[in-house]
Design an enzyme around this catalytic site. Structure first.
Site, PDB file in Angstrom:
ATOM      1  N   CYS A 289      -7.074  15.140  63.524  1.00  0.00           N
ATOM      2  CA  CYS A 289      -7.984  14.793  62.422  1.00  0.00           C
ATOM      3  C   CYS A 289      -8.962  13.749  62.963  1.00  0.00           C
ATOM      4  CB  CYS A 289      -7.220  14.330  61.176  1.00  0.00           C
ATOM      5  SG  CYS A 289      -6.233  12.833  61.369  1.00  0.00           S
ATOM      6  N   TRP A 290      -9.516  12.891  62.113  1.00  0.00           N
ATOM      7  CA  TRP A 290     -10.546  11.955  62.560  1.00  0.00           C
ATOM      8  C   TRP A 290     -10.004  10.905  63.529  1.00  0.00           C
ATOM      9  CZ3 TRP A 290     -15.088  11.015  63.961  1.00  0.00           C
ATOM     10  CH2 TRP A 290     -15.626   9.728  63.995  1.00  0.00           C
TER      11      TRP A 290
END
Length: 200
Positions: free
Chosen positions: A100-101
């Site tokens: 993810c980020w």
């Protein structure tokens, strides 16, 4: 590595060399801005949901944001399982490589869910942010490059294709940009990637 165990998280250099289906669980907007080439976007939340959860986190704290996220995703768990299964069956690998980020809650949640279902999962330590930093660092290295240039229609792309057939590593910059140069632009090609994705 299935069951309710701890999910392994690896540094970029180890993660990139592992076998597996590469899954980006960020929102479609984040993915479109820039992602690891070849990654399949399996967003845990859509753009609006991600924004709402972020606002809830800022205004009301982590616990309320997590509860909101659980309320949103719970009805979709069966669909999520089917998508993960479908992605795994497309390859010979049984591993899911998830990011993810920042390598936080979104990727860890999907990895834990997949792990409970019996999939083998690994996480990218630092998430896309770590990948992006690594990607930009590659521009600082000295590479043994040979540039091919010339006017439109001189056969540069054809030459690159022939070199690739000879197993010589090539990079078609116009091809990556979905652009045929100043004379023909993007006629008949998909939309151009963002500058960030072009660098990736």
């Amino acid at each position: 590595m299935s069951g309710a165990g701890i999910i392994s998280s690896y540094s970029i250099n180890t993660f990139r060399n592992l076998d597996g289906v590469l899954i980006d669980v960020r929102s479609p907007k984040e993915y479109l801005q820039g992602h690891w080439p070849g990654a399949k976007n399996l967003p845990l939340f859509n753009n609006e949901e991600r924004s709402l959860i972020g606002t809830t986190y800022k205004k009301n704290g982590k616990e309320k944001a997590v509860l909101l996220g659980l309320r949103i995703i719970t009805p979709r768990l069966k669909e999520l399982k089917e998508i993960l299964q479908r992605e795994i069956t497309k390859t010979s690998s049984k591993n899911l490589k998830i990011y993810c980020w920042r390598g936080g809650l979104r990727s860890a949640s999907v990895a834990q869910f997949a792990n409970l279902l019996g999939f083998q999962t690994v996480l990218l330590n630092g998430g896309y942010k770590a990948y992006r930093k690594w990607s930009l660092e590659q521009f600082e290295k000295k590479w043994p490059l040979r540039l091919i240039g010339g006017r439109t229609g001189t056969g540069k792309t054809s030459l690159l294709k022939e070199l690739a057939k000879m197993e010589i590593a090539t990079i078609d910059l116009e091809g990556i940009a979905n652009h045929k140069g100043s004379s023909f632009g993007g006629i008949g090609l998909p939309p151009q990637p963002s500058c960030e994705q072009y660098e990736n």
